[in-house]
Design a protein around this motif. Structure first.
Motif, mmCIF file in Angstrom:
data_model
loop_
_atom_site.group_PDB
_atom_site.id
_atom_site.type_symbol
_atom_site.label_atom_id
_atom_site.label_comp_id
_atom_site.label_asym_id
_atom_site.label_seq_id
_atom_site.Cartn_x
_atom_site.Cartn_y
_atom_site.Cartn_z
ATOM 1 N N LEU A 272 0.828 -1.205 0.000
ATOM 2 C CA LEU A 272 0.000 0.000 0.000
ATOM 3 C C LEU A 272 0.864 1.256 0.000
ATOM 4 O O LEU A 272 0.550 2.251 -0.667
ATOM 5 C CB LEU A 272 -0.930 -0.006 1.213
ATOM 6 C CG LEU A 272 -2.011 -1.098 1.219
ATOM 7 C CD1 LEU A 272 -2.805 -1.037 2.515
ATOM 8 C CD2 LEU A 272 -2.937 -0.962 0.015
ATOM 9 N N TRP A 273 1.981 1.187 0.732
ATOM 10 C CA TRP A 273 2.902 2.324 0.772
ATOM 11 C C TRP A 273 3.531 2.562 -0.597
ATOM 12 O O TRP A 273 3.650 3.718 -1.051
ATOM 13 C CB TRP A 273 3.973 2.072 1.832
ATOM 14 C CG TRP A 273 5.035 3.129 1.879
ATOM 15 C CD1 TRP A 273 4.969 4.345 2.502
ATOM 16 C CD2 TRP A 273 6.327 3.066 1.250
ATOM 17 N NE1 TRP A 273 6.129 5.053 2.314
ATOM 18 C CE2 TRP A 273 6.989 4.281 1.547
ATOM 19 C CE3 TRP A 273 6.985 2.105 0.482
ATOM 20 C CZ2 TRP A 273 8.277 4.553 1.094
ATOM 21 C CZ3 TRP A 273 8.263 2.374 0.024
ATOM 22 C CH2 TRP A 273 8.896 3.580 0.317
ATOM 23 N N VAL A 274 3.976 1.502 -1.273
ATOM 24 C CA VAL A 274 4.590 1.638 -2.598
ATOM 25 C C VAL A 274 3.594 2.252 -3.575
ATOM 26 O O VAL A 274 3.953 3.129 -4.389
ATOM 27 C CB VAL A 274 5.071 0.263 -3.119
ATOM 28 C CG1 VAL A 274 5.409 0.331 -4.606
ATOM 29 C CG2 VAL A 274 6.282 -0.205 -2.344
ATOM 30 N N GLU A 275 2.347 1.792 -3.524
ATOM 31 C CA GLU A 275 1.336 2.321 -4.430
ATOM 32 C C GLU A 275 1.167 3.832 -4.228
ATOM 33 O O GLU A 275 1.065 4.597 -5.198
ATOM 34 C CB GLU A 275 0.008 1.595 -4.176
ATOM 35 C CG GLU A 275 -1.021 1.789 -5.254
ATOM 36 C CD GLU A 275 -0.802 0.897 -6.466
ATOM 37 O OE1 GLU A 275 -1.783 0.598 -7.140
ATOM 38 O OE2 GLU A 275 0.359 0.511 -6.758
ATOM 39 N N GLN A 276 1.151 4.273 -2.980
ATOM 40 C CA GLN A 276 1.038 5.704 -2.697
ATOM 41 C C GLN A 276 2.302 6.455 -3.125
ATOM 42 O O GLN A 276 2.225 7.556 -3.679
ATOM 43 C CB GLN A 276 0.779 5.929 -1.212
ATOM 44 C CG GLN A 276 -0.598 5.476 -0.753
ATOM 45 C CD GLN A 276 -0.812 5.730 0.725
ATOM 46 O OE1 GLN A 276 0.112 6.115 1.448
ATOM 47 N NE2 GLN A 276 -2.031 5.514 1.202
ATOM 48 N N TRP A 277 3.471 5.866 -2.856
ATOM 49 C CA TRP A 277 4.738 6.517 -3.208
ATOM 50 C C TRP A 277 4.825 6.733 -4.718
ATOM 51 O O TRP A 277 5.246 7.800 -5.172
ATOM 52 C CB TRP A 277 5.907 5.669 -2.729
ATOM 53 C CG TRP A 277 7.220 6.393 -2.695
ATOM 54 C CD1 TRP A 277 7.816 6.969 -1.616
ATOM 55 C CD2 TRP A 277 8.099 6.634 -3.817
ATOM 56 N NE1 TRP A 277 9.003 7.549 -1.971
ATOM 57 C CE2 TRP A 277 9.205 7.367 -3.319
ATOM 58 C CE3 TRP A 277 8.068 6.318 -5.164
ATOM 59 C CZ2 TRP A 277 10.255 7.764 -4.135
ATOM 60 C CZ3 TRP A 277 9.103 6.723 -5.984
ATOM 61 C CH2 TRP A 277 10.189 7.432 -5.482
ATOM 62 N N ARG A 278 4.433 5.720 -5.485
ATOM 63 C CA ARG A 278 4.497 5.820 -6.944
ATOM 64 C C ARG A 278 3.612 6.975 -7.437
ATOM 65 O O ARG A 278 3.994 7.716 -8.343
ATOM 66 C CB ARG A 278 4.055 4.491 -7.575
ATOM 67 C CG ARG A 278 3.997 4.530 -9.089
ATOM 68 C CD ARG A 278 4.024 3.158 -9.725
ATOM 69 N NE ARG A 278 3.084 2.219 -9.153
ATOM 70 C CZ ARG A 278 3.006 0.939 -9.509
ATOM 71 N NH1 ARG A 278 3.843 0.449 -10.434
ATOM 72 N NH2 ARG A 278 2.117 0.139 -8.965
ATOM 73 N N THR A 279 2.440 7.117 -6.849
ATOM 74 C CA THR A 279 1.514 8.176 -7.267
ATOM 75 C C THR A 279 2.011 9.559 -6.864
ATOM 76 O O THR A 279 1.912 10.525 -7.641
ATOM 77 C CB THR A 279 0.121 7.924 -6.657
ATOM 78 O OG1 THR A 279 -0.345 6.634 -7.063
ATOM 79 C CG2 THR A 279 -0.875 8.981 -7.106
ATOM 80 N N ARG A 280 2.586 9.663 -5.669
ATOM 81 C CA ARG A 280 2.936 10.968 -5.120
ATOM 82 C C ARG A 280 4.324 11.458 -5.508
ATOM 83 O O ARG A 280 4.544 12.678 -5.658
ATOM 84 C CB ARG A 280 2.837 10.924 -3.592
ATOM 85 C CG ARG A 280 1.435 10.675 -3.076
ATOM 86 C CD ARG A 280 1.442 10.515 -1.565
ATOM 87 N NE ARG A 280 0.101 10.272 -1.029
ATOM 88 C CZ ARG A 280 -0.147 10.028 0.253
ATOM 89 N NH1 ARG A 280 0.852 9.976 1.135
ATOM 90 N NH2 ARG A 280 -1.391 9.820 0.656
ATOM 91 N N HIS A 281 5.285 10.541 -5.659
ATOM 92 C CA HIS A 281 6.677 10.983 -5.765
ATOM 93 C C HIS A 281 7.384 10.630 -7.075
ATOM 94 O O HIS A 281 8.339 11.328 -7.443
ATOM 95 C CB HIS A 281 7.492 10.395 -4.600
ATOM 96 C CG HIS A 281 6.955 10.752 -3.248
ATOM 97 N ND1 HIS A 281 6.898 12.052 -2.793
ATOM 98 C CD2 HIS A 281 6.452 9.975 -2.254
ATOM 99 C CE1 HIS A 281 6.377 12.084 -1.578
ATOM 100 N NE2 HIS A 281 6.100 10.831 -1.219
ATOM 101 N N ALA A 282 6.986 9.564 -7.761
ATOM 102 C CA ALA A 282 7.721 9.128 -8.950
ATOM 103 C C ALA A 282 7.570 10.148 -10.082
ATOM 104 O O ALA A 282 6.459 10.548 -10.436
ATOM 105 C CB ALA A 282 7.223 7.756 -9.399
ATOM 106 N N LYS A 283 8.706 10.569 -10.653
ATOM 107 C CA LYS A 283 8.708 11.529 -11.747
ATOM 108 C C LYS A 283 8.626 10.844 -13.108
ATOM 109 O O LYS A 283 8.226 11.448 -14.100
ATOM 110 C CB LYS A 283 9.972 12.389 -11.696
ATOM 111 C CG LYS A 283 10.189 13.117 -10.372
ATOM 112 C CD LYS A 283 9.058 14.072 -10.054
ATOM 113 C CE LYS A 283 9.353 14.835 -8.762
ATOM 114 N NZ LYS A 283 8.223 15.723 -8.374
ATOM 115 N N GLY A 284 9.049 9.592 -13.153
ATOM 116 C CA GLY A 284 9.018 8.840 -14.408
ATOM 117 C C GLY A 284 8.369 7.482 -14.224
ATOM 118 O O GLY A 284 7.671 7.227 -13.237
#
Length: 488
Positions: free
Chosen positions: A276-288
């Protein structure tokens, strides 16, 4: 049961009649027994299917609410299904009971077990500690549960599975129905080829099963499970301890590797801590672009940009630390990978791109057969290959004087099993090498059967062709398999 309460003296005559029938009928009695067992197993399987269907309905109706009435689904039929799904030849736990022992009076044993579970009288026994060798030469501790503990755990896992299958995310593959290791390998290969992936984080959680927090685990389970009786069963398994060399060792953290319930509980823990944390991190922080594949506690994360990869690794360390986990400092690596890795490293005067291992296969950067374009390469992990060849050599040494045909059939079966997993594209050269080295080991073993051997290499070649299958790709290219299975 009715015959034992009958006061008439007809029992001896029945015995004699049955004995005479058995002599005449031969194996028909055995056949009837097998048919009866098959019918019972079918009924038990149907009971599990029906229970899971009812639970799915409850999950659909109460997507966010806790499920408070679950233990009644653990019926005698569900316990019987669990018993028949236990490996018959599995090593016994501290109770010393084997599958055959328990089956001798199965109905009464399951009735008693069912009563203990539902009355709260059931007590989990400590696991028997056993060590098995790992590919790197180290020892992996396993906990062998008592037979009734295995049965109850398998029954409860069957009841909880439809609940968590509705919760778990798509990039989680380990120990889930309909999702195997090759599904995880396909997802990873498809992501690397289809997305803009230039960096790979090979993340290794240090001693995950030994260090996870039981307090957090119970809190995670309680998010969806409101039946306190199920919670107490899980707590009993966690607190049962381990018996090693006659000493009872009480454990305060972790879940025993080898326990039937451990894979599901591990997935629940990592679902809340990681997925669940990875899913949120990908949405909020990943630039690419970013891809994630997790199989149990093994995870590979791919990134388009190095900055994303470095920030994710740093944030992941902090996230895991909150839940009593940590990344292995030596086994966790960030490496340049993908279609541009070789060219960029060559421009900087560096060597070939690094490789990484996942689920027994070494992944490396390669090119297509015509020499143009990037292609993901995969080959058998070297440790797996050398360990398997060592096992073959040792087995043939112990059975050196077994008939040659019997040795050949065993080697053929073993090799088919090896190919069934490792026969992927770009790995045929190592499959051929595995067959060649197995042939040499067998040849040398046969020549040591006698000082006056007459085995020539020409005769050995005939034996090899007769018993050892030739390598061929059994799994199509990952993108083809992934498109077929997941059309979206």
């Amino acid at each position: 049961m009715g015959a034992s309460s009958d006061p008439t003296p007809a029992k001896p005559a029945n015995k004699a009649e049955r004995s005479a029938a058995e002599l005449v009928e031969g194996s028909d009695g055995t056949k009837r027994k097998a048919e009866l067992q098959s019918t019972v197993r079918t009924q038990s399987r149907e009971a599990v299917t029906q229970a899971q269907a009812r639970i799915r309905g409850a999950v659909t109706r109460n997507e966010k609410e806790k499920l408070t009435a679950l233990l009644h689904h653990v019926s005698i039929d569900v316990l019987r299904w669990a018993f028949f799904n236990i490996k018959k030849q599995a090593a016994p736990g501290v109770d010393g009971l084997t599958w055959v022992d328990y089956a001798a009076d199965l109905d009464r044993n399951l009735t008693d077990l069912h009563a203990k579970v539902h009355s709260g009288a059931y007590r989990a026994l400590p696991s028997r500690r056993r060590y098995i060798p790992k590919a790197d030469g180290k020892q992996r501790p396993l906990g062998i549960a008592a037979l009734e503990d295995k049965i109850v755990q398998a029954a409860v896992v069957a009841i909880l599975t439809p609940i968590y299958e509705a919760e778990f995310l798509g990039f989680s593959y380990g120990f889930r129905p309909g999702r195997g290791q090759h599904d995880a390998l396909d997802a990873l290969a498809y992501g690397i080829n289809a997305r803009k992936i230039n960096w790979i984080l090979d993340a290794d959680i240090s001693r995950f099963f030994d260090t996870l927090s039981r307090e957090w685990l119970i809190r995670f389970v309680e998010h969806r499970i409101g039946d306190r009786r199920i919670i107490r069963l899980i707590q009993k398994w966690l607190k049962a301890g381990v018996l090693e060399d006659g000493r009872l060792i009480e454990t305060t953290e972790g879940t025993p590797q080898g326990a039937v319930a451990s894979p599901l509980l591990a997935n629940v823990y990592l679902h809340y801590v990681y997925d669940l944390w990875v899913e949120q991190w990908r949405t909020r922080h990943a630039k690419g672009d970013m891809i994630v594949v997790r199989y149990a506690d093994d995870t590979i994360v791919g990134f388009q940009h190095r900055q994303d990869a470095e920030r994710f690794q740093s944030d992941l360390k902090e996230r895991l630390a909150k839940f009593a986990l940590s990344l292995h400092p030596e086994k966790t690596r960030l490496l340049e990978f993908g279609r541009y890795a070789a060219g960029r490293r060559a421009e900087r005067g560096e060597g070939k791109p690094e490789t990484f291992d996942f689920l027994g296969l070494t992944h490396y950067c390669s090119t297509r057969k015509n020499g143009t374009g990037f292609q993901l390469g995969r080959k058998t992990q070297r440790k797996r290959l050398t360990t398997k060849l060592r096992e073959i050599k040792e087995t043939l040494r112990r059975h050196r004087h077994t008939p040659i045909d019997e040795q050949g059939r065993w080697l053929g079966t073993m090799m088919k099993g090896h190919f069934a997993y490792f026969a992927v594209p770009t790995n045929t050269h190592l499959l051929s090498a595995f067959r060649y080295h197995t042939s040499i080991i067998w040849f040398r073993s046969l020549r040591r059967r006698s000082q006056r051997h007459r085995l020539t290499w020409e005769r050995m070649v005939r034996l090899i062709k007769r018993f050892l299958p030739s390598p061929r790709v059994l799994h199509p290219w990952p993108n083809h398999r992934f498109n077929v299975k997941y059309s979206r």
